[in-house]
Motif scaffolding. Structure first.
Motif, PDB file in Angstrom:
ATOM      1  N   GLN A  61       4.667   0.271  -2.584  1.00 35.29           N
ATOM      2  CA  GLN A  61       4.752   1.638  -3.097  1.00 35.29           C
ATOM      3  C   GLN A  61       3.442   2.406  -2.930  1.00 35.29           C
ATOM      4  OE1 GLN A  61       5.803   0.174  -7.146  1.00 35.29           O
ATOM      5  NE2 GLN A  61       4.524   1.856  -7.866  1.00 35.29           N
ATOM      6  N   PHE A  62       2.456   1.766  -2.287  1.00 38.71           N
ATOM      7  CA  PHE A  62       1.173   2.428  -2.022  1.00 38.71           C
ATOM      8  C   PHE A  62       1.109   2.816  -0.550  1.00 38.71           C
ATOM      9  CE2 PHE A  62       0.366   0.039  -5.806  1.00 38.71           C
ATOM     10  CZ  PHE A  62      -0.640   0.710  -6.495  1.00 38.71           C
ATOM     11  N   GLY A  63       0.618   4.021  -0.277  1.00 41.24           N
ATOM     12  CA  GLY A  63       0.405   4.443   1.105  1.00 41.24           C
ATOM     13  C   GLY A  63      -0.864   3.819   1.655  1.00 41.24           C
ATOM     14  N   PRO A  64      -1.075   3.905   2.975  1.00 42.57           N
ATOM     15  CA  PRO A  64      -2.235   3.268   3.617  1.00 42.57           C
ATOM     16  C   PRO A  64      -3.576   3.796   3.085  1.00 42.57           C
ATOM     17  CG  PRO A  64      -0.942   4.578   5.196  1.00 42.57           C
ATOM     18  CD  PRO A  64      -0.153   4.512   3.932  1.00 42.57           C
ATOM     19  N   ASN A  65      -3.605   5.075   2.650  1.00 41.47           N
ATOM     20  CA  ASN A  65      -4.890   5.607   2.155  1.00 41.47           C
ATOM     21  C   ASN A  65      -4.925   5.693   0.634  1.00 41.47           C
ATOM     22  OD1 ASN A  65      -5.836   5.986   4.810  1.00 41.47           O
ATOM     23  ND2 ASN A  65      -4.536   7.814   4.950  1.00 41.47           N
ATOM     24  N   GLU A  66      -4.075   4.934  -0.028  1.00 46.19           N
ATOM     25  CA  GLU A  66      -4.054   4.975  -1.492  1.00 46.19           C
ATOM     26  C   GLU A  66      -4.847   3.803  -2.076  1.00 46.19           C
ATOM     27  OE1 GLU A  66       0.076   7.536  -1.831  1.00 46.19           O
ATOM     28  OE2 GLU A  66      -0.014   5.545  -2.744  1.00 46.19           O
ATOM     29  N   ASP A  67      -4.743   3.663  -3.409  1.00 49.12           N
ATOM     30  CA  ASP A  67      -5.688   2.784  -4.107  1.00 49.12           C
ATOM     31  C   ASP A  67      -5.156   1.377  -4.395  1.00 49.12           C
ATOM     32  OD1 ASP A  67      -3.793   3.698  -5.881  1.00 49.12           O
ATOM     33  OD2 ASP A  67      -5.208   4.195  -7.475  1.00 49.12           O
ATOM     34  N   THR A 105      14.048  -5.633   3.993  1.00 52.89           N
ATOM     35  CA  THR A 105      15.048  -4.765   3.354  1.00 52.89           C
ATOM     36  C   THR A 105      14.372  -3.688   2.511  1.00 52.89           C
ATOM     37  OG1 THR A 105      16.593  -6.595   3.295  1.00 52.89           O
ATOM     38  CG2 THR A 105      17.042  -4.770   1.795  1.00 52.89           C
ATOM     39  N   THR A 106      14.924  -2.490   2.576  1.00 56.45           N
ATOM     40  CA  THR A 106      14.406  -1.386   1.763  1.00 56.45           C
ATOM     41  C   THR A 106      15.573  -0.679   1.097  1.00 56.45           C
ATOM     42  OG1 THR A 106      12.569  -1.023   3.269  1.00 56.45           O
ATOM     43  CG2 THR A 106      13.167   0.823   1.871  1.00 56.45           C
ATOM     44  N   ILE A 107      15.397  -0.296  -0.147  1.00 57.88           N
ATOM     45  CA  ILE A 107      16.395   0.547  -0.808  1.00 57.88           C
ATOM     46  C   ILE A 107      15.860   1.975  -0.815  1.00 57.88           C
ATOM     47  CG2 ILE A 107      17.546   1.051  -2.987  1.00 57.88           C
ATOM     48  CD1 ILE A 107      17.819  -1.866  -3.446  1.00 57.88           C
ATOM     49  N   HIS A 108      16.665   2.884  -0.333  1.00 55.20           N
ATOM     50  CA  HIS A 108      16.234   4.280  -0.238  1.00 55.20           C
ATOM     51  C   HIS A 108      17.204   5.179  -1.001  1.00 55.20           C
ATOM     52  CE1 HIS A 108      14.595   7.986   1.370  1.00 55.20           C
ATOM     53  NE2 HIS A 108      15.814   8.345   1.723  1.00 55.20           N
ATOM     54  N   VAL A 109      16.691   5.898  -1.966  1.00 54.88           N
ATOM     55  CA  VAL A 109      17.468   6.938  -2.649  1.00 54.88           C
ATOM     56  C   VAL A 109      17.092   8.259  -1.989  1.00 54.88           C
ATOM     57  CG1 VAL A 109      17.785   8.171  -4.837  1.00 54.88           C
ATOM     58  CG2 VAL A 109      17.545   5.665  -4.831  1.00 54.88           C
ATOM     59  N   SER A 110      18.070   9.030  -1.508  1.00 58.80           N
ATOM     60  CA  SER A 110      17.701  10.322  -0.906  1.00 58.80           C
ATOM     61  C   SER A 110      17.729  11.412  -1.957  1.00 58.80           C
ATOM     62  CB  SER A 110      18.603  10.714   0.271  1.00 58.80           C
ATOM     63  OG  SER A 110      19.570   9.778   0.535  1.00 58.80           O
ATOM     64  N   GLY A 111      17.514  12.646  -1.546  1.00 57.14           N
ATOM     65  CA  GLY A 111      17.626  13.786  -2.461  1.00 57.14           C
ATOM     66  C   GLY A 111      16.497  13.822  -3.469  1.00 57.14           C
ATOM     67  N   GLY A 127       9.399   2.010  -1.940  1.00 48.63           N
ATOM     68  CA  GLY A 127       8.734   0.828  -2.496  1.00 48.63           C
ATOM     69  C   GLY A 127       9.136   0.598  -3.943  1.00 48.63           C
ATOM     70  N   VAL A 128       9.229   1.699  -4.699  1.00 52.22           N
ATOM     71  CA  VAL A 128       9.581   1.589  -6.123  1.00 52.22           C
ATOM     72  C   VAL A 128      11.008   1.069  -6.290  1.00 52.22           C
ATOM     73  CG1 VAL A 128      10.042   2.920  -8.220  1.00 52.22           C
ATOM     74  CG2 VAL A 128       7.960   3.366  -6.898  1.00 52.22           C
ATOM     75  N   THR A 129      11.961   1.676  -5.580  1.00 52.22           N
ATOM     76  CA  THR A 129      13.354   1.271  -5.786  1.00 52.22           C
ATOM     77  C   THR A 129      13.576  -0.162  -5.293  1.00 52.22           C
ATOM     78  OG1 THR A 129      13.834   2.610  -3.822  1.00 52.22           O
ATOM     79  CG2 THR A 129      14.534   3.494  -5.937  1.00 52.22           C
ATOM     80  N   THR A 130      12.914  -0.511  -4.205  1.00 50.00           N
ATOM     81  CA  THR A 130      13.103  -1.865  -3.685  1.00 50.00           C
ATOM     82  C   THR A 130      12.559  -2.898  -4.674  1.00 50.00           C
ATOM     83  OG1 THR A 130      12.968  -1.007  -1.438  1.00 50.00           O
ATOM     84  CG2 THR A 130      12.657  -3.379  -1.705  1.00 50.00           C
ATOM     85  N   ILE A 131      11.381  -2.659  -5.214  1.00 49.82           N
ATOM     86  CA  ILE A 131      10.819  -3.664  -6.142  1.00 49.82           C
ATOM     87  C   ILE A 131      11.611  -3.687  -7.457  1.00 49.82           C
ATOM     88  CG2 ILE A 131       9.005  -2.232  -7.230  1.00 49.82           C
ATOM     89  CD1 ILE A 131       8.729  -5.937  -6.304  1.00 49.82           C
ATOM     90  N   LEU A 135      13.346  -6.913  -9.056  1.00 46.24           N
ATOM     91  CA  LEU A 135      13.023  -7.400 -10.405  1.00 46.24           C
ATOM     92  C   LEU A 135      14.278  -7.486 -11.270  1.00 46.24           C
ATOM     93  CD1 LEU A 135       9.646  -5.511 -10.960  1.00 46.24           C
ATOM     94  CD2 LEU A 135       9.953  -7.964 -10.532  1.00 46.24           C
ATOM     95  N   LEU A 136      15.202  -6.531 -11.082  1.00 50.63           N
ATOM     96  CA  LEU A 136      16.438  -6.571 -11.876  1.00 50.63           C
ATOM     97  C   LEU A 136      17.325  -7.747 -11.471  1.00 50.63           C
ATOM     98  CD1 LEU A 136      17.246  -2.756 -12.081  1.00 50.63           C
ATOM     99  CD2 LEU A 136      16.668  -4.260 -14.008  1.00 50.63           C
ATOM    100  N   ASN A 137      17.164  -8.240 -10.253  1.00 49.24           N
ATOM    101  CA  ASN A 137      17.901  -9.440  -9.848  1.00 49.24           C
ATOM    102  C   ASN A 137      17.229 -10.714 -10.358  1.00 49.24           C
ATOM    103  OD1 ASN A 137      20.084  -8.322  -8.502  1.00 49.24           O
ATOM    104  ND2 ASN A 137      18.870  -7.981  -6.662  1.00 49.24           N
ATOM    105  N   ILE A 138      15.905 -10.703 -10.354  1.00 50.09           N
ATOM    106  CA  ILE A 138      15.165 -11.900 -10.781  1.00 50.09           C
ATOM    107  C   ILE A 138      15.198 -12.026 -12.306  1.00 50.09           C
ATOM    108  CG2 ILE A 138      12.858 -12.952 -10.832  1.00 50.09           C
ATOM    109  CD1 ILE A 138      12.376 -11.432  -8.107  1.00 50.09           C
ATOM    110  N   LEU A 139      15.158 -10.858 -12.979  1.00 46.31           N
ATOM    111  CA  LEU A 139      15.247 -10.834 -14.452  1.00 46.31           C
ATOM    112  C   LEU A 139      16.444  -9.934 -14.787  1.00 46.31           C
ATOM    113  CD1 LEU A 139      11.917 -10.350 -13.607  1.00 46.31           C
ATOM    114  CD2 LEU A 139      11.769 -11.050 -15.989  1.00 46.31           C
TER     115      LEU A 139
END
Ligand code: AMP
Length: 281
Positions: A61-67, A105-111, A127-131, A135-139
């Motif tokens: 969920q972080f871009g290449p120039n993020e922290d 695999t990536t989950i993408h919500v549009s709009g 990145g957020v939706t995929t993780i 996590l909802l599958n693991i827990l």
């Protein structure tokens, strides 16, 4: 409190609670826990028999120039905060555990992901939706708790859960603020003392716009111009966006004539800070 690094053991711990008839509440976090996270854990505590917290700084969920590399981490303090606020299960996986070689695999919500932070952080919400889905599958919790601080994220996750029929209730929790109004954030610790006091202008500008709307002002252009001016008057800042959007669809408004959110993102010193406030609820 039990701490897990491995997927199977963590899944088993959640299922054990549920097999005994207990409800599990999940609080996903990236660690560096603060009062905002604690409020989520406490909300989960009130509504669940067992509370699971995840601590994982999600690289996708972080871009290449993020922290990502500099994102704060203090596992020992985080585990103490989890224990003190009533967590029962903590999941602290490694990057390799969640993204093994060959992950594709990536989950993408549009709009909902197109504007605001989505426009400034390409790929962030994928990145957020995929993780979160992982996590909802693991827990496989009965309910998952998210802060309104990340308002767009909350709506995107709700949409994913609805669209994919994920069997979990999403619970929204209010923004926790410091005494001067600054929304608690793991990144606040990177502000210098002067940047820290400057940063209080963000919530101050939001609250004064909310007051103006309550007093009858409706025109978004004028309201936004005033917020921007107030922020820039407080010191050097780079504003990513200030918008007033429909509270459900995130569509931009020209008049505040329905339940809405004033949302903003701005860079002060080394930090990109976000905040929002509800209007016309
Ligand atoms: P993060 O660790 O920043 O990914 O945040 C984990 C969760 O805590 C997300 O659901 C955030 O919205 C929530 N959160 C972060 N800061 C706050 C805050 N100041 N008030 C309420 N919730 C928050």
């Amino acid at each position: 409190m039990k701490v897990f690094n491995e997927i199977e053991a963590c899944y088993g711990a959640v299922r054990d609670v549920q097999r005994r008839g207990g409800r599990v509440g999940l609080v996903p976090t990236m660690g560096a826990l603060h009062e905002g996270h604690v409020s989520l854990i406490e909300a989960a505590r009130r509504r669940s028999d067992s509370v699971a917290v995840t601590i994982f700084v999600n690289p996708t969920q972080f871009g290449p120039n993020e922290d990502f590399e500099k994102y704060p981490s203090d596992t020992e303090a985080d585990l103490a905060a989890c224990e003190a606020s009533g967590a029962d299960i903590v999941f602290t996986p490694s990057v390799e555990t969640l993204y093994p070689r060959g992950f594709e695999t990536t989950i993408h919500v549009s709009g909902l992901t197109e504007g605001l932070c989505g426009a400034h952080r390409p790929g962030h919400f994928d990145g957020v939706t995929t993780i979160v889905a992982k996590l909802l599958n693991i827990l496989p919790a009965d309910a998952a708790f998210f802060g309104e601080k990340d308002y767009q994220q909350l709506l995107v996750i709700r949409r994913m859960v609805r669209d994919l029929n994920l069997p979990v209730e999403i619970v929204a929790c209010p923004i926790v603020r410091e005494k001067d109004g600054l929304a608690c954030s793991s990144r606040n610790r990177y502000l210098s003392p002067s940047e820290r006091s400057q940063a209080a202008v963000l919530s101050r500008a939001l609250f004064s716009a909310r007051d103006r709307i309550a007093a009858g002002h409706k025109r978004v252009k004028e309201l936004v111009a005033r917020i921007r001016a107030e922020i820039l008057a407080a010191g050097p800042a780079k504003i990513d966006y200030v918008e007033i959007v429909d509270a459900e669809t995130l569509d931009s408004l020209t008049e505040v004539d329905r339940p809405a959110r004033i949302v903003l993102a701005a860079r002060i010193g080394p930090c990109r800070l976000i905040d929002n406030v509800a209007v016309k609820e």
